[in-house]
Design a protein around this motif. Sequence first.
Motif, PDB file in Angstrom:
ATOM      1  N   MET A  41       0.870  -1.172   0.000  1.00  0.00           N
ATOM      2  CA  MET A  41       0.000   0.000   0.000  1.00  0.00           C
ATOM      3  C   MET A  41       0.908   1.223   0.000  1.00  0.00           C
ATOM      4  SD  MET A  41      -2.798  -1.137   2.931  1.00  0.00           S
ATOM      5  CE  MET A  41      -1.545  -1.276   4.233  1.00  0.00           C
ATOM      6  N   VAL A  42       0.706   2.128  -0.952  1.00  0.00           N
ATOM      7  CA  VAL A  42       1.560   3.312  -1.089  1.00  0.00           C
ATOM      8  C   VAL A  42       0.900   4.484  -0.377  1.00  0.00           C
ATOM      9  CG1 VAL A  42       2.776   4.832  -2.684  1.00  0.00           C
ATOM     10  CG2 VAL A  42       2.356   2.434  -3.315  1.00  0.00           C
ATOM     11  N   VAL A  69      -5.915  -5.884   4.635  1.00  0.00           N
ATOM     12  CA  VAL A  69      -4.460  -5.788   4.520  1.00  0.00           C
ATOM     13  C   VAL A  69      -3.836  -5.537   5.889  1.00  0.00           C
ATOM     14  CG1 VAL A  69      -2.570  -4.715   3.245  1.00  0.00           C
ATOM     15  CG2 VAL A  69      -4.866  -4.692   2.263  1.00  0.00           C
ATOM     16  N   GLY A  70      -2.757  -6.259   6.181  1.00  0.00           N
ATOM     17  CA  GLY A  70      -2.011  -6.026   7.412  1.00  0.00           C
ATOM     18  C   GLY A  70      -1.377  -4.650   7.406  1.00  0.00           C
ATOM     19  N   THR A 115      -2.523   4.136  -3.111  1.00  0.00           N
ATOM     20  CA  THR A 115      -2.569   3.065  -4.114  1.00  0.00           C
ATOM     21  C   THR A 115      -2.298   1.709  -3.472  1.00  0.00           C
ATOM     22  OG1 THR A 115      -1.795   4.590  -5.818  1.00  0.00           O
ATOM     23  CG2 THR A 115      -1.575   2.231  -6.274  1.00  0.00           C
ATOM     24  N   LEU A 116      -3.074   0.685  -3.857  1.00  0.00           N
ATOM     25  CA  LEU A 116      -2.848  -0.686  -3.420  1.00  0.00           C
ATOM     26  C   LEU A 116      -2.301  -1.494  -4.587  1.00  0.00           C
ATOM     27  CD1 LEU A 116      -4.777   0.376  -1.150  1.00  0.00           C
ATOM     28  CD2 LEU A 116      -5.502  -1.999  -0.886  1.00  0.00           C
ATOM     29  N   THR A 164       0.644  -7.223 -12.530  1.00  0.00           N
ATOM     30  CA  THR A 164       0.842  -6.302 -11.419  1.00  0.00           C
ATOM     31  C   THR A 164      -0.315  -5.311 -11.458  1.00  0.00           C
ATOM     32  OG1 THR A 164       3.244  -6.516 -11.502  1.00  0.00           O
ATOM     33  CG2 THR A 164       2.355  -4.607 -10.351  1.00  0.00           C
ATOM     34  N   SER A 165      -1.274  -5.485 -10.562  1.00  0.00           N
ATOM     35  CA  SER A 165      -2.487  -4.662 -10.552  1.00  0.00           C
ATOM     36  C   SER A 165      -2.369  -3.571  -9.495  1.00  0.00           C
ATOM     37  CB  SER A 165      -3.723  -5.526 -10.274  1.00  0.00           C
ATOM     38  OG  SER A 165      -3.869  -6.527 -11.268  1.00  0.00           O
ATOM     39  N   MET A 166      -2.683  -2.357  -9.875  1.00  0.00           N
ATOM     40  CA  MET A 166      -2.634  -1.219  -8.951  1.00  0.00           C
ATOM     41  C   MET A 166      -3.944  -0.444  -9.062  1.00  0.00           C
ATOM     42  SD  MET A 166       1.231   0.158  -9.679  1.00  0.00           S
ATOM     43  CE  MET A 166       2.643  -0.969  -9.643  1.00  0.00           C
ATOM     44  N   TRP A 167      -4.488  -0.046  -7.945  1.00  0.00           N
ATOM     45  CA  TRP A 167      -5.713   0.765  -7.975  1.00  0.00           C
ATOM     46  C   TRP A 167      -5.677   1.799  -6.861  1.00  0.00           C
ATOM     47  CZ3 TRP A 167      -5.260  -4.000  -5.904  1.00  0.00           C
ATOM     48  CH2 TRP A 167      -5.803  -4.231  -4.638  1.00  0.00           C
ATOM     49  N   THR A 168      -6.248   2.941  -7.166  1.00  0.00           N
ATOM     50  CA  THR A 168      -6.290   4.056  -6.223  1.00  0.00           C
ATOM     51  C   THR A 168      -7.736   4.509  -6.079  1.00  0.00           C
ATOM     52  OG1 THR A 168      -4.098   4.749  -6.998  1.00  0.00           O
ATOM     53  CG2 THR A 168      -5.344   6.327  -5.672  1.00  0.00           C
TER      54      THR A 168
END
Length: 474
Positions: free
Chosen positions: A217-218, A247-248, A223-224, A279-283
């Motif tokens: 997690m950014v 998510v931990g 973003t995850l 590599t999946s990223m979503w915000t």
Amino acid sequence: MSGTFVGMPSFPEAARAAVGDTTLRANLRHATHTIRDKRARAVAELDDWAALRRAGKEIKDRTLRHLDVYLLQLEETVTAAGGTVHWAADAAEANGIVAELVKATGETEVVKVKSMATQEIGLNEHLEAEGIAAYETDLAELIVQLGDDRPSHILVPAIHRNRAEIRDIFREKMGSWGRPAPEGLSDNPAELAEAARLHLREKFLRAKVGISGANFMVAETGTLVVVESEGNGRMCLTLPETLISVVGIEKVVPTWQDLEVFLQTLPRSSTAERMNPYTSMWTGTADDDGPSAFHLVLLDNGRTDALADEIGRQALRCIRCSACLNVCPVYERAGGHAYGSVYPGPIGAILTPQLRGTASEIDASLPYASSLCGACYEVCPVAIDIPEVLVHLRERVATEGGKGHRLEKAVVGASTWLLDHPHALAAAERLASATRALHPKRLPGPGAGQWSRHRDLPDVPAEPFRDWWKRNRA
């Protein structure tokens, strides 16, 4: 998955049964050796691997030192992007939050991305009790779920199964979970993968709710990130109308620049690839793409306690690559089920006792599930000194006086007194020599007997050394 880790025997007892399973040992040896050899070649391609490893360690350590700051920043950026953040102190709270979110949609089934956090809290079982069906979509997790089994590896949960066993599971169980396996299904990998694809496709197209974890997690952008090899995760993350991610709290990284390091080290350490195929990223959410509702459940469940331990907290650096499992001689012979946790192998031996405590017999035994050879530390991409933490946790278990350690403390106390009193020690030595013909070859009892099960006690000499010295050197 209906299997449970509750009430499992201690590691030595469970491992003894596993070691006797020749099929299991053959499956594990073939799989772990194949993965470790591929990983070694992939890592050798990078001249700066040592620098990347050091950078990953330093990023994680810096983040853990200021975890409160980055988590609050993450909450702010996720919320600003249209998501909703929920805080869960333990498994019960996290399960309750997810169940209520699913019920609010009116749906009774969900599709899941492979997630160790949801396995850790027993989410599938909780949802089932609430009348909600949770379908695993990762191929290995699907095998485990259909086989009413438990995962035995971080990266490949069904590593303990061979192709013939998987074929039989698909033939017997797929029909009761949805689309049945094709007639005449063989153990050819391509046929097995196609059977799983057809079985899952209808679930992807029907499900309105998806549940995932996240690799990272950014905090900078909210973003995850999920990395995977099959594409099932991408389907779960984009097709449903509602996405819930559990998510931990240790999975946060401060910036995209920090993420760059881990996107180089994780694929090579886990699947021996230069880059994960997906590599999946979503915000947050978007009006014209992906889920219209996004919920992030931040899970503690013992992580804050681990963070408070200056030595043990390094386990929270873990990026779940499983490299330590693939080189561990203990894991290779005992398999993952013997660890009694969703986190098996060397990392599980230090992470689980910190998340769950050491009150149970299985958790108290895990720090001893190692030869301390150090191979796990050598391959860890974030330089977790697992042997150091194992010894640290052994000290904690011994101090708490768990099963077997009360006797050990009593023996040490008695020995200390005896060594402090020379006349008593001399009398004990003479008594031991005089009665040596009566001494057993094995120590009695379940505690001391474990030590002497495979080794003889040393013979007591006919005369104590101090008496020989007086007679010959006086």
